[in-house]
Design a protein around this motif. Sequence first.
Motif, PDB file in Angstrom:
ATOM      1  N   ASN A 209       0.818  -1.221   0.000  1.00 18.32           N
ATOM      2  CA  ASN A 209       0.000   0.000   0.000  1.00 18.32           C
ATOM      3  C   ASN A 209       0.849   1.267   0.000  1.00 18.32           C
ATOM      4  OD1 ASN A 209      -2.455  -1.300  -0.010  1.00 18.32           O
ATOM      5  ND2 ASN A 209      -2.771  -1.170   2.198  1.00 18.32           N
ATOM      6  N   LEU A 210       2.090   1.150   0.453  1.00 15.68           N
ATOM      7  CA  LEU A 210       2.973   2.317   0.508  1.00 15.68           C
ATOM      8  C   LEU A 210       3.976   2.314  -0.643  1.00 15.68           C
ATOM      9  CD1 LEU A 210       3.563   2.400   4.376  1.00 15.68           C
ATOM     10  CD2 LEU A 210       2.058   3.887   3.039  1.00 15.68           C
ATOM     11  N   ALA A 211       3.604   1.694  -1.755  1.00 15.10           N
ATOM     12  CA  ALA A 211       4.427   1.698  -2.971  1.00 15.10           C
ATOM     13  C   ALA A 211       5.777   1.026  -2.769  1.00 15.10           C
ATOM     14  CB  ALA A 211       4.601   3.130  -3.517  1.00 15.10           C
ATOM     15  N   CYS A 212       5.792  -0.047  -2.002  1.00 14.10           N
ATOM     16  CA  CYS A 212       7.023  -0.818  -1.779  1.00 14.10           C
ATOM     17  C   CYS A 212       6.894  -2.214  -2.380  1.00 14.10           C
ATOM     18  CB  CYS A 212       7.276  -0.985  -0.281  1.00 14.10           C
ATOM     19  SG  CYS A 212       7.642   0.563   0.542  1.00 14.10           S
ATOM     20  N   ASP A 213       8.066  -2.810  -2.631  1.00 13.79           N
ATOM     21  CA  ASP A 213       8.132  -4.234  -2.924  1.00 13.79           C
ATOM     22  C   ASP A 213       8.360  -4.971  -1.609  1.00 13.79           C
ATOM     23  OD1 ASP A 213       7.607  -4.992  -5.492  1.00 13.79           O
ATOM     24  OD2 ASP A 213       9.613  -4.537  -6.234  1.00 13.79           O
ATOM     25  N   THR A 214       8.114  -6.263  -1.629  1.00 17.65           N
ATOM     26  CA  THR A 214       8.252  -6.994  -0.372  1.00 17.65           C
ATOM     27  C   THR A 214       9.004  -8.307  -0.563  1.00 17.65           C
ATOM     28  OG1 THR A 214       6.165  -8.145  -0.705  1.00 17.65           O
ATOM     29  CG2 THR A 214       6.066  -6.061   0.482  1.00 17.65           C
ATOM     30  N   ARG A 215       9.678  -8.714   0.471  1.00 11.43           N
ATOM     31  CA  ARG A 215      10.263 -10.058   0.554  1.00 11.43           C
ATOM     32  C   ARG A 215       9.785 -10.651   1.863  1.00 11.43           C
ATOM     33  NH1 ARG A 215      11.084  -8.730  -3.703  1.00 11.43           N
ATOM     34  NH2 ARG A 215      13.000  -8.219  -4.791  1.00 11.43           N
ATOM     35  N   VAL A 216       9.017 -11.713   1.756  1.00 14.41           N
ATOM     36  CA  VAL A 216       8.561 -12.390   2.969  1.00 14.41           C
ATOM     37  C   VAL A 216       9.481 -13.590   3.187  1.00 14.41           C
ATOM     38  CG1 VAL A 216       6.652 -13.630   4.058  1.00 14.41           C
ATOM     39  CG2 VAL A 216       6.196 -11.607   2.656  1.00 14.41           C
ATOM     40  N   PHE A 217      10.278 -13.541   4.237  1.00 14.27           N
ATOM     41  CA  PHE A 217      11.262 -14.603   4.485  1.00 14.27           C
ATOM     42  C   PHE A 217      10.617 -15.765   5.242  1.00 14.27           C
ATOM     43  CE2 PHE A 217      13.630 -10.566   4.242  1.00 14.27           C
ATOM     44  CZ  PHE A 217      14.346 -10.835   3.084  1.00 14.27           C
ATOM     45  N   PRO A 218      11.235 -16.940   5.159  1.00 11.46           N
ATOM     46  CA  PRO A 218      10.687 -18.088   5.904  1.00 11.46           C
ATOM     47  C   PRO A 218      10.608 -17.760   7.392  1.00 11.46           C
ATOM     48  CG  PRO A 218      12.389 -18.808   4.370  1.00 11.46           C
ATOM     49  CD  PRO A 218      12.424 -17.311   4.379  1.00 11.46           C
ATOM     50  N   LEU A 219       9.611 -18.316   8.035  1.00 10.03           N
ATOM     51  CA  LEU A 219       9.437 -18.067   9.467  1.00 10.03           C
ATOM     52  C   LEU A 219      10.674 -18.547  10.225  1.00 10.03           C
ATOM     53  CD1 LEU A 219       5.722 -19.204   9.969  1.00 10.03           C
ATOM     54  CD2 LEU A 219       6.618 -16.890   9.566  1.00 10.03           C
TER      55      LEU A 219
END
Lengths: 396, 396
Positions: A209-219
């Motif tokens: 929503n804030l115009a960013c890309d994301t990387r969701v890392f393993p828990l």
Amino acid sequence: MLISYEESLKILHSHIKSYERIEKIALTQCLGRILACDIKALKNQPEMETSAMDGYAIKFEDQDKALKILGTTPAGTMPQFEVTNGTCVKTFTGSLMSLGSDTLVPVENVRIEKDQIFIEKSVKKGFAVRKIGENYKKDEILLKKGTKLNYSEIALLAELGFFHISVFVKPIIGVLSSGSEIKDLGETLDNPAQIRSSNHIAIANLAKNLACDTRVFPLLKDDEKATLATLESALESCDILITTGGVSMGDFDFLKSAVKEYEIIIDKVDIKPGRHIKIAKANHKFIIALPGFPYSAMVMFNLYAREILNSWLCQEKDYITKAFLQGSYKKKTPYLEFVACNVEFKEGRILVNLEGKKEGSSAIINNLNHKAALMIVPKECEILENESLVDIVFMP
Amino acid sequence: MLISYEESLKILHSHIKSYERIEKIALTQCLGRILACDIKALKNQPEMETSAMDGYAIKFEDQDKALKILGTTPAGTMPQFEVTNGTCVKTFTGSLMSLGSDTLVPVENVRIEKDQIFIEKSVKKGFAVRKIGENYKKDEILLKKGTKLNYSEIALLAELGFFHISVFVKPIIGVLSSGSEIKDLGETLDNPAQIRSSNHIAIANLAKNLACDTRVFPLLKDDEKATLATLESALESCDILITTGGVSMGDFDFLKSAVKEYEIIIDKVDIKPGRHIKIAKANHKFIIALPGFPYSAMVMFNLYAREILNSWLCQEKDYITKAFLQGSYKKKTPYLEFVACNVEFKEGRILVNLEGKKEGSSAIINNLNHKAALMIVPKECEILENESLVDIVFMP
């Protein structure tokens, strides 16, 4: 002694370096992206006098005469006729006005006989003529660096002839959620002590929503050996690393010590939720270590990561405003509080209330549903009375 | 005699059929999508009493005693010990409370000696214990059909264990812009009478903001023969076809007659901008023929296409509210007007003003920039005085 919220923001800002990463993308792909330069009009728009309606280009002074139709000017073509006294040119919406004409009489106002028109309802001088530069004048600054591109800004860029636009490269927000009790999306829970991770997906969507890309890392499980290495590796793939969990007072809070391997700039703040927050610097990057409770994590992301993103992407802090509290609020902690609230626009006033908001721990995700905002309850305050004017923070 | 805006909406609604198209998508892809069913809690959350802090699970009545530490309950594991009088269990944030315990004493409040704790600062009964169902209770309806999924709703769905979500299939908005004077993105203008098309990209982005897919069709030149066939073909690929241009009083307005081959339900409305609008029905689909001026087209899309989408996607019409006009406004036409305005939140009030808004034709795209809204100026009104309470429409 915990530092105050204001103090923590001051410290944070003193460490934010400018963000100069710009890329060019197609105009068809730039909805929601942030413009990285000012946009100036390269010419007047319209460039020449243009008709705003379907009708006849005439000389204003000729309205009481029969006017001979010299021909037509279809839109998109250069006018072929000069209007002199006693003549007119049929001219359509978007067509250029003919040389010599100064006024457009709409088709509805005229009667046609053979090749002549008779004006049955006269108009003012200059009627339905779009003046040169009506939309904007040459060199006018139309859009400023930092503008979030929505439908009309993109339409304007199209009109201006841009196709490849300079926008800020999306900062990459990494999310590393920790805790031995959390299981990932789609995984089976083995016992009632386990819960599903929601922080990683919540933070990733806030970041989008804030115009960013994301990387969701393993828990990350609560594992002392793995923690620092995982943190280092995750940080390589992002600009701001958000960790959740592992920062309070527990024996298994290994993130707390791992983050301390970096330059800690903020260590606990006098607010609720999230007072255990830690923010560390790693060159131009940041690690924001947030508590594991989802409400805390989402609120703190909005308060701190958004603050960095605002600076980087030249955004105004226009998501904080004032509203009238409906009903009273009794403060329960000694901290500055951020309390989920409903916002309502009514008769020109901004109202907030706490209807349906559940009291309890900071685990209650659902308190942020349905476009909730945050009401700021000052530290030095015991009760907010009905109709108090309070500060509120919109979530993205 | 033109029909009124209210009348036109009534007619439109009488023709809107229900929209039952549902698909399942991954939770990681559903930001901004519209939920197609109610979501109910399948169990209490938390399911069992859970610690909200790091500390010791005790019996409340035991706070004045030395308490033997029986062991620990790491988060994510089932408690192994039962708390009896004179004992306690070390318990972390997110860990389940042990059988027999009713209160959590935070680590900060205790002194440890060997295998015993001494409580130096007592707490209330039930302190830091998250009750069963604190977040929500089994069978509680948490999200309703029609909810636009944002970060917290998605986080909640993750917590609930959903991974594949039922959302409405995105309606497809087709855009067919017409006019011999318009050239497409990246094309060269041959003369100053030509302009670049902006309507197609404006409408496409408005549609994206409203959770729709889009088809932008090739620009249509003013060609009588091609028009109807192009319209028919475009309609096959979308649910609502928006055309721009070609509907006013000009000799080259071929779209006007082509649209009339369908069942016209609305033909001109007593509003400004866009009174030449035509809306036709084709089975469950709609054709909305809008004027070619970009301001008109964007405003009319928001007023009419959004009305259909609201019904289809179960959205509330919460984008119309009231605001206080700053400065006065003198009405210039006999129609109901939608005037671009700036919105400001100030001291709990919603204000609108016309600063920087240019007067002129409906060609001025830039009037909708910078998050402009629309002020509704009633038909029977000559002047709106300073501080008038006016209706405003937010754009998406």
